[in-house]
Design a protein around this motif. Structure first.
Motif, short mmCIF file in Angstrom:
data_model
loop_
_atom_site.label_atom_id
_atom_site.label_comp_id
_atom_site.label_asym_id
_atom_site.label_seq_id
_atom_site.Cartn_x
_atom_site.Cartn_y
_atom_site.Cartn_z
N ALA A 268 0.64 -1.24 0.17
CA ALA A 268 -0.04 -0.02 0.14
C ALA A 268 0.88 1.38 0.01
N ILE A 269 1.91 1.38 -0.53
CA ILE A 269 2.85 2.60 -0.71
C ILE A 269 2.49 2.76 -2.16
N LEU A 270 1.87 4.41 -2.11
CA LEU A 270 1.60 4.98 -3.17
C LEU A 270 2.79 5.99 -3.78
N ALA B 100 13.82 17.06 -8.64
CA ALA B 100 12.58 16.58 -8.56
C ALA B 100 12.34 16.85 -7.07
N VAL B 101 11.22 17.37 -6.63
CA VAL B 101 10.72 17.43 -5.32
C VAL B 101 9.53 16.60 -5.08
N HIS C 63 7.61 24.19 -13.35
CA HIS C 63 8.03 23.31 -12.24
C HIS C 63 8.83 22.28 -12.76
N GLY C 64 9.48 21.94 -12.13
CA GLY C 64 10.28 20.52 -12.45
C GLY C 64 9.29 19.56 -12.15
N PRO C 65 9.81 18.14 -12.19
CA PRO C 65 9.17 16.93 -11.68
C PRO C 65 8.59 17.05 -10.28
N VAL C 66 7.10 16.75 -10.06
CA VAL C 66 6.77 16.73 -8.48
C VAL C 66 6.30 15.48 -8.42
N LYS C 67 6.90 14.95 -6.97
CA LYS C 67 6.25 13.50 -6.89
C LYS C 67 5.53 13.36 -5.80
N LYS D 210 15.78 5.06 -3.72
CA LYS D 210 16.61 5.06 -5.35
C LYS D 210 15.83 5.22 -6.52
N THR D 211 14.61 4.16 -6.51
CA THR D 211 13.90 3.85 -7.49
C THR D 211 13.02 5.13 -7.76
N PHE D 212 12.48 5.65 -6.74
CA PHE D 212 11.54 6.77 -6.47
C PHE D 212 12.16 8.02 -7.34
N GLY D 213 13.27 8.35 -7.34
CA GLY D 213 13.75 9.15 -8.07
C GLY D 213 13.80 10.61 -7.75
N ALA D 214 13.54 10.90 -6.46
CA ALA D 214 13.29 12.44 -5.88
C ALA D 214 14.73 13.10 -5.60
N ASP D 215 15.07 14.27 -5.60
CA ASP D 215 16.11 14.63 -5.30
C ASP D 215 16.10 15.24 -3.75
N PHE D 216 15.07 15.73 -3.36
CA PHE D 216 14.72 16.36 -1.97
C PHE D 216 13.25 16.12 -1.77
#
Length: 413
Positions: A58-60, A74-75, A164-168, A188-194
């Motif tokens: 159940a991790i979205l 990516a934030v 905006h850049g990628p928003v996760k 790591k797979t998620f790919g966000a920077d902060f």
């Protein structure tokens, strides 16, 4: 959908964390968390997000792609799906106008949110406040976060002129059981920077310090004997445990400490004369202080074992999570700077607060994703008196939009 309507729709899903299932390794520990994750996933798909996934646990995760042709970091924004186990009943949320004084939650049961007990209520005179009927938690911890995040995404989609850049987006289960979801989150797979979590209290609060946290399990092994012939034979493990507790530093317990003062928490004691198990939490804001506390318990256990005999005391120490500030220093401090500026741009005074607890950002930061914690606007987490001022909820989502804007401005080539 309006943010208030969205939040109340989330409160109707019972996502109480289940401690028994959690102890058995089941994730999510309650099926309501999966239901909520799936519902939010559908809402994000409808808003056009990409890579919307809800895992078996159940991790979205989801991504709003960049709308510019130059590279930007990516934030990400995180909330947790579960609510605390202090109350397990369904939530009956209501929106009440507040004009001062005591606020009646449940006339039949004579339940009031009293200004004499919660003095910060005076800050919300003239506002609407979301509360329960006094028989459950509200679940603003952390459904206010989820509503704020989805509302922010909706706003960005409706206003493509905002660059905006990628928003996760990341939602995790079972935060209320030792950050279980964030500890297994694949950074790591998620790919966000902060990233930012929203798991904090009143409007303006900003957290980038929390405990270095550890667990201690101390087993006392005695020697049972019949009381009629116990002299010189009985070694009472319960009394060993009590003597051990009496040698802990006086005043360094949760009920005597505040701010950045660390503590030893005698949390659970179970046993009989033959064997007793003591469970303790160890907390300190500094790495040095934390290590000293853990070493103190190790040394005390060894000294007691030398006094009471070989095998009489066994101490097992383990780390739970680290202070997020360890990951937000030097060149990695920019997420704090961005959040602080976002508050000020919206005329919200940052109230930097050391959190005497843990939040998902601690585990995420430890795994390589720097992650301060911003407010949801709610008060009285884990209580039937939990409440959420409507203006504060809207402000939380506004801060997220501002963070996205500032990220583009800061990193634009």
């Amino acid at each position: 959908m309006d943010i208030v309507e969205r939040f109340i729709s989330y409160t109707k899903i019972n996502t109480t964390t289940n401690r028994e299932n959690g102890a058995a390794g089941i994730m999510p520990s309650s099926e309501g968390q999966r239901v909520l994750a799936n519902q939010v996933g559908e809402e994000l798909r409808a808003l056009g997000l990409q890579d919307v996934q809800v895992s078996e646990r159940a991790i979205l995760t989801a991504t709003l792609p960049a709308n510019v042709n130059y590279p930007l970091p990516a934030v990400a924004f995180f909330g947790h799906l579960d609510t605390s186990a202090e109350q397990t009943t369904d939530t009956h949320a209501q929106i009440l106008p507040y004009s001062g004084g005591d606020l009646c939650l449940n006339k039949q049961q004579n339940i009031y949110l009293r200004q004499s007990e919660f003095s910060e209520l005076k800050d919300y005179i003239g506002d609407e406040i979301i509360v329960t009927d006094g028989t459950s938690l509200l679940g603003a911890d952390d459904k206010a976060a989820i509503a704020s995040i989805v509302n922010m995404i909706q706003y960005l989609v409706q206003h493509p002129e905002i660059k905006h850049g990628p928003v996760k987006v990341g939602l995790v289960p079972d935060e209320e059981q030792g950050l279980r979801g964030s500890k297994v989150f694949d950074v790591k797979t998620f790919g966000a920077d902060f990233a930012y979590t929203l798991d904090c209290c009143g409007i303006g609060e900003l957290v980038y310090e929390n405990w270095n946290a550890g667990d201690a399990v101390i087993v006392f092994t005695g020697q049972s004997a019949h009381p009629m012939s116990a002299k010189g034979k009985l070694k009472n493990s319960l009394l060993m445990a009590h003597k051990f507790i009496s040698m802990l530093p006086g005043g360094e317990a949760p009920e005597y400490t505040e701010g950045r003062e660390g503590y030893y928490w005698v949390k659970q004691l179970q046993g009989n004369s033959a064997k007793t198990v003591l469970n303790m939490d160890v907390r300190d804001f500094t790495e040095q202080g934390y290590q000293q506390r853990m070493q103190f318990l190790k040394n005390l256990s060894e000294s007691c074992a030398a006094l009471w005999g070989e095998g009489s005391v066994k101490c097992t120490l383990s780390d739970r999570y680290a202070n997020v500030f360890n990951s937000l220093q030097g060149e990695s401090a920019y997420p704090i700077d961005i959040a602080t500026q976002a508050y000020r741009n919206l005329n919200i005074e940052p109230k930097v607060t050391p959190m005497r607890g843990g939040y998902d950002g601690a585990a995420l930061s430890q795994n390589g994703l720097p992650c301060p914690n911003v407010f949801t606007g709610a008060h009285n987490f884990h209580s039937i008196y939990e409440y959420l001022p409507v203006k504060s909820l809207r402000a939380a989502s506004d801060v997220l939009v501002e963070i996205v804007k500032l990220t583009e401005q800061r990193f634009k080539p």
